[in-house]
Structure formats: C-alpha cells, structure tokens
Design a protein around this motif. Structure first.
Motif, PDB file in Angstrom:
ATOM      1  N   ALA A  68     -10.818  -2.404 -10.960  1.00 46.32           N
ATOM      2  CA  ALA A  68      -9.864  -3.226 -10.207  1.00 46.32           C
ATOM      3  C   ALA A  68      -9.507  -2.551  -8.885  1.00 46.32           C
ATOM      4  O   ALA A  68      -9.425  -1.320  -8.794  1.00 46.32           O
ATOM      5  CB  ALA A  68      -8.603  -3.444 -11.026  1.00 46.32           C
ATOM      6  N   LEU A  69      -9.290  -3.368  -7.880  1.00 52.01           N
ATOM      7  CA  LEU A  69      -8.777  -2.935  -6.589  1.00 52.01           C
ATOM      8  C   LEU A  69      -7.349  -3.456  -6.519  1.00 52.01           C
ATOM      9  O   LEU A  69      -7.126  -4.671  -6.559  1.00 52.01           O
ATOM     10  CB  LEU A  69      -9.631  -3.510  -5.453  1.00 52.01           C
ATOM     11  CG  LEU A  69      -9.278  -3.052  -4.051  1.00 52.01           C
ATOM     12  CD1 LEU A  69      -9.471  -1.544  -3.908  1.00 52.01           C
ATOM     13  CD2 LEU A  69     -10.129  -3.787  -3.027  1.00 52.01           C
ATOM     14  N   LEU A  81      -3.280  -7.665  -7.423  1.00 55.49           N
ATOM     15  CA  LEU A  81      -4.701  -7.487  -7.683  1.00 55.49           C
ATOM     16  C   LEU A  81      -5.486  -8.096  -6.531  1.00 55.49           C
ATOM     17  O   LEU A  81      -5.319  -9.270  -6.211  1.00 55.49           O
ATOM     18  CB  LEU A  81      -5.075  -8.178  -9.003  1.00 55.49           C
ATOM     19  CG  LEU A  81      -6.535  -8.141  -9.406  1.00 55.49           C
ATOM     20  CD1 LEU A  81      -6.953  -6.719  -9.742  1.00 55.49           C
ATOM     21  CD2 LEU A  81      -6.756  -9.051 -10.603  1.00 55.49           C
ATOM     22  N   LEU A  82      -6.356  -7.286  -5.901  1.00 54.47           N
ATOM     23  CA  LEU A  82      -7.184  -7.779  -4.804  1.00 54.47           C
ATOM     24  C   LEU A  82      -8.570  -8.196  -5.288  1.00 54.47           C
ATOM     25  O   LEU A  82      -9.168  -9.112  -4.742  1.00 54.47           O
ATOM     26  CB  LEU A  82      -7.321  -6.711  -3.717  1.00 54.47           C
ATOM     27  CG  LEU A  82      -6.020  -6.256  -3.060  1.00 54.47           C
ATOM     28  CD1 LEU A  82      -6.299  -5.162  -2.037  1.00 54.47           C
ATOM     29  CD2 LEU A  82      -5.301  -7.422  -2.421  1.00 54.47           C
ATOM     30  N   ALA A  83      -9.086  -7.503  -6.313  1.00 53.85           N
ATOM     31  CA  ALA A  83     -10.409  -7.823  -6.877  1.00 53.85           C
ATOM     32  C   ALA A  83     -10.543  -7.113  -8.208  1.00 53.85           C
ATOM     33  O   ALA A  83      -9.941  -6.058  -8.421  1.00 53.85           O
ATOM     34  CB  ALA A  83     -11.521  -7.378  -5.934  1.00 53.85           C
ATOM     35  N   PHE A 100     -14.505  -7.856  -2.158  1.00 48.80           N
ATOM     36  CA  PHE A 100     -13.143  -8.318  -1.878  1.00 48.80           C
ATOM     37  C   PHE A 100     -13.074  -8.908  -0.480  1.00 48.80           C
ATOM     38  O   PHE A 100     -13.937  -8.674   0.359  1.00 48.80           O
ATOM     39  CB  PHE A 100     -12.140  -7.169  -2.047  1.00 48.80           C
ATOM     40  CG  PHE A 100     -12.310  -6.041  -1.067  1.00 48.80           C
ATOM     41  CD1 PHE A 100     -11.564  -5.994   0.102  1.00 48.80           C
ATOM     42  CD2 PHE A 100     -13.226  -5.022  -1.310  1.00 48.80           C
ATOM     43  CE1 PHE A 100     -11.718  -4.963   1.004  1.00 48.80           C
ATOM     44  CE2 PHE A 100     -13.392  -3.973  -0.409  1.00 48.80           C
ATOM     45  CZ  PHE A 100     -12.638  -3.945   0.749  1.00 48.80           C
ATOM     46  N   ASN A 101     -12.030  -9.675  -0.257  1.00 46.72           N
ATOM     47  CA  ASN A 101     -11.782 -10.299   1.036  1.00 46.72           C
ATOM     48  C   ASN A 101     -10.918  -9.339   1.864  1.00 46.72           C
ATOM     49  O   ASN A 101      -9.782  -9.047   1.486  1.00 46.72           O
ATOM     50  CB  ASN A 101     -11.059 -11.631   0.825  1.00 46.72           C
ATOM     51  CG  ASN A 101     -10.773 -12.355   2.116  1.00 46.72           C
ATOM     52  OD1 ASN A 101     -10.955 -11.831   3.207  1.00 46.72           O
ATOM     53  ND2 ASN A 101     -10.297 -13.576   2.001  1.00 46.72           N
ATOM     54  N   PHE A 105      -6.251  -7.553   2.421  1.00 44.51           N
ATOM     55  CA  PHE A 105      -5.967  -6.119   2.375  1.00 44.51           C
ATOM     56  C   PHE A 105      -4.690  -5.868   3.164  1.00 44.51           C
ATOM     57  O   PHE A 105      -4.595  -6.237   4.336  1.00 44.51           O
ATOM     58  CB  PHE A 105      -7.137  -5.367   2.995  1.00 44.51           C
ATOM     59  CG  PHE A 105      -7.318  -3.978   2.490  1.00 44.51           C
ATOM     60  CD1 PHE A 105      -8.117  -3.732   1.389  1.00 44.51           C
ATOM     61  CD2 PHE A 105      -6.717  -2.909   3.128  1.00 44.51           C
ATOM     62  CE1 PHE A 105      -8.313  -2.443   0.928  1.00 44.51           C
ATOM     63  CE2 PHE A 105      -6.903  -1.614   2.679  1.00 44.51           C
ATOM     64  CZ  PHE A 105      -7.703  -1.373   1.571  1.00 44.51           C
ATOM     65  N   PRO A 106      -3.659  -5.257   2.579  1.00 45.13           N
ATOM     66  CA  PRO A 106      -2.382  -5.077   3.287  1.00 45.13           C
ATOM     67  C   PRO A 106      -2.479  -4.002   4.370  1.00 45.13           C
ATOM     68  O   PRO A 106      -2.950  -2.892   4.121  1.00 45.13           O
ATOM     69  CB  PRO A 106      -1.428  -4.648   2.179  1.00 45.13           C
ATOM     70  CG  PRO A 106      -2.292  -3.993   1.174  1.00 45.13           C
ATOM     71  CD  PRO A 106      -3.614  -4.716   1.229  1.00 45.13           C
TER      72      PRO A 106
END
Length: 149
Positions: A68-69, A81-83, A100-101, A105-106
C-alpha cells in the motif's frame, strides 16, 4: 372436455416436450489449481500514472502480500490510501508494481510504502515503512520484510 380440445392439448404438450434439449452430462474435471493474482508482466505505463516497483525477497509460498501507498499523519497513522495491490507468495523473489495517480499525491505531505504478509489469516511479516517523498516513478530494488511482532 371435447375430444378435439384434448387432442390439441396433447399435441401442444408433445411439441413442448420435444422442443426442449436434454441436459448433456458434464465430464468430471480435475480440481482447479490456485492461480496467482498477479503475474509480473511489464506493461507500458500510461502518461497520467507513476509507478513504484521492486521485489520482496523472503515471501514464503502461499503467503498473501498486501502492498500500500499511504498518506501518513504526524503521529505515524495512515490517513489516506493512494494505491494498493495484493500478491501471492511463490517462495521466490516476488516482484511488485504499484501504480498511482501523481495528482492525488499530497504536496508537502508524508507518504510511505508499506507491506505486510499473512498466511492462513495470520500476520507473519511486515515491511518497515519506506518514505516516498516525490510523486515520481521509483524502483526500490529488492526489499526484505521482517518478522511480525
């Protein structure tokens, strides 16, 4: 009921019975072998995505690995959760690709790659969090999970 009505009803029943197909016997099949959820096949990366890749070196056969990312807060807790993806252990090096997109991403936020392996529903291994400072494609190479406490 008249003879004519009875004959028409009998004829209709006969046509109905003849028109349906009899079910064909199904030959017995061998039990299905478990299929890995992901097979590492390199595919072109779309322009709107980024990818984290590498391999896990010590995953036992039959273990389930979750990668997980995650966006992490200042206390070290996952916030978003990003991916994520799941893989089946083969007893050999287990390659992974996590796409991931980058738009989600923050900016200035803390993002980590985390992984854990479980077998028969019990946590057996985990990856120490790996910092991902930028929303860029990165190759981590071989990563080793540690025994879970």
């Amino acid at each position: 009921m008249s003879f004519r009505a009875l004959a028409v009803l009998g004829f209709a029943t006969l046509l109905t019975a003849c028109s349906s197909e009899t079910p064909k016997p199904v030959p017995p099949q061998a039990p299905a072998k478990p299929v890995a959820r992901h097979v590492h096949v390199p595919t072109p990366l779309p322009a709107y995505q980024r990818e984290l890749s590498g391999s896990f070196t010590n995953i036992p056969r039959g273990a389930e690995v979750e990668v997980a990312l995650l966006v992490i807060d200042e206390r070290g807790r996952p916030q978003r959760l990003l991916a994520s993806d799941t893989y089946d252990g083969t007893g050999q090096a287990l390659p992974f690709q996590l796409r991931f997109n980058p738009e989600v991403f923050p900016a200035g936020g803390r993002v980590e790659l985390r992984a854990r392996a479980s077998q028969s529903g019990q946590l057996i291994l985990h990856l120490k969090p790996v910092s991902v400072p930028h929303a860029e494609t990165q190759a981590f190479g071989p990563l080793q999970l540690e025994k879970a406490p």
